[in-house]
Structure formats: structure tokens, C-alpha cells
Scaffold this motif. Structure first.
Motif, PDB file in Angstrom:
ATOM      1  N   ASP A  69      41.332  29.968  48.073  1.00  0.00           N
ATOM      2  CA  ASP A  69      40.034  29.384  47.733  1.00  0.00           C
ATOM      3  C   ASP A  69      39.051  29.374  48.892  1.00  0.00           C
ATOM      4  OD1 ASP A  69      41.013  28.785  45.170  1.00  0.00           O
ATOM      5  OD2 ASP A  69      41.758  26.825  45.826  1.00  0.00           O
ATOM      6  N   VAL A  70      39.448  29.877  50.050  1.00  0.00           N
ATOM      7  CA  VAL A  70      38.616  29.799  51.252  1.00  0.00           C
ATOM      8  C   VAL A  70      37.377  30.700  51.226  1.00  0.00           C
ATOM      9  CG1 VAL A  70      38.627  30.252  53.751  1.00  0.00           C
ATOM     10  CG2 VAL A  70      40.470  28.917  52.710  1.00  0.00           C
ATOM     11  N   PRO A  71      37.427  31.939  50.743  1.00  0.00           N
ATOM     12  CA  PRO A  71      36.244  32.811  50.850  1.00  0.00           C
ATOM     13  C   PRO A  71      34.940  32.232  50.303  1.00  0.00           C
ATOM     14  CG  PRO A  71      38.152  34.138  50.360  1.00  0.00           C
ATOM     15  CD  PRO A  71      38.594  32.691  50.228  1.00  0.00           C
ATOM     16  N   PRO A  72      34.912  31.649  49.099  1.00  0.00           N
ATOM     17  CA  PRO A  72      33.627  31.109  48.650  1.00  0.00           C
ATOM     18  C   PRO A  72      33.166  29.899  49.459  1.00  0.00           C
ATOM     19  CG  PRO A  72      35.319  30.761  46.974  1.00  0.00           C
ATOM     20  CD  PRO A  72      35.920  31.615  48.043  1.00  0.00           C
ATOM     21  N   VAL A  73      34.104  29.138  49.996  1.00  0.00           N
ATOM     22  CA  VAL A  73      33.732  28.005  50.847  1.00  0.00           C
ATOM     23  C   VAL A  73      33.084  28.527  52.129  1.00  0.00           C
ATOM     24  CG1 VAL A  73      34.575  26.002  52.133  1.00  0.00           C
ATOM     25  CG2 VAL A  73      35.555  26.526  49.890  1.00  0.00           C
ATOM     26  N   VAL A  74      33.659  29.572  52.694  1.00  0.00           N
ATOM     27  CA  VAL A  74      33.080  30.183  53.898  1.00  0.00           C
ATOM     28  C   VAL A  74      31.697  30.756  53.590  1.00  0.00           C
ATOM     29  CG1 VAL A  74      33.317  32.116  55.519  1.00  0.00           C
ATOM     30  CG2 VAL A  74      35.249  30.581  55.089  1.00  0.00           C
ATOM     31  N   ASP A  75      31.550  31.398  52.447  1.00  0.00           N
ATOM     32  CA  ASP A  75      30.230  31.917  52.068  1.00  0.00           C
ATOM     33  C   ASP A  75      29.199  30.794  52.000  1.00  0.00           C
ATOM     34  OD1 ASP A  75      31.189  34.518  51.910  1.00  0.00           O
ATOM     35  OD2 ASP A  75      31.449  34.456  49.725  1.00  0.00           O
TER      36      ASP A  75
END
Length: 89
Positions: free
Chosen positions: A31-37
Motif C-alpha cells: 500500500d506504500v506507493p500511493p501514499v508516497v505519491d
């Protein structure tokens, strides 16, 4: 609302009302990529992934935007360790 604190459905919504310097992630690694975006989008100064959370591609994306990323570390444990290293005040 959680424990008397206002909750927001998204990081972007929270950033409309508050300056967010550190995005502290307690989510599954997948789930990290959209949070980083979103962290990049709001201009966060750093991203912290808690114990057991890694996502090297998302971390590299943040670092390419000059946003430091810490992975697989507990913020509370690291803060306490730094206090111990400083010694008595």
C-alpha cells in the motif's frame, strides 16, 4: 474522529488543513506507493515506513524528489534511542 482527534479520509485532505512535514506510514508494504505519491504531492519533507514496511521502488521515487525515506524502523524506538545517546540533560 478517533480518540478526540479529527481524522481525514486521505493525506491530501489532511494537507488542506495542516502542514505535514513527516508522513509516518503504518500500512502494508504493498500500500506504500500511493501514499508516497500523495506525500510528494503535498510537499512532505520526509517519509517514515514503520517496522516491517519496505517498498524500494516507492522509496526511490521519493528520494528522486529529494524526500528522505526511512524504512523498517519504529519512530518511537528511534526517538528513545537518540534520547539515550544524548545522555542526561
Amino acid at each position: 474522529e478517533i480518540l478526540g482527534e479529527k481524522a481525514y479520509p486521505t493525506l491530501m485532505d489532511a494537507a488542506k488543513e495542516h502542514r505535514i512535514d513527516l508522513v509516518n506510514v503504518f500500512r502494508n508494504s504493498a500500500d506504500v506507493p500511493p501514499v508516497v505519491d500523495d506525500a510528494i504531492g503535498i510537499g512532505a519533507k520526509a517519509i517514515w515506513l514503520q517496522l516491517g514496511i519496505f517498498h524500494e521502488m516507492a522509496a526511490a521515487k521519493a528520494r528522486a524528489q529529494d524526500i528522505p525515506v526511512v524504512q523498517n524502523r519504529c519512530l518511537m524506538v528511534e526517538h528513545a534511542r537518540q534520547d539515550r545517546e544524548k545522555g542526561p540533560r
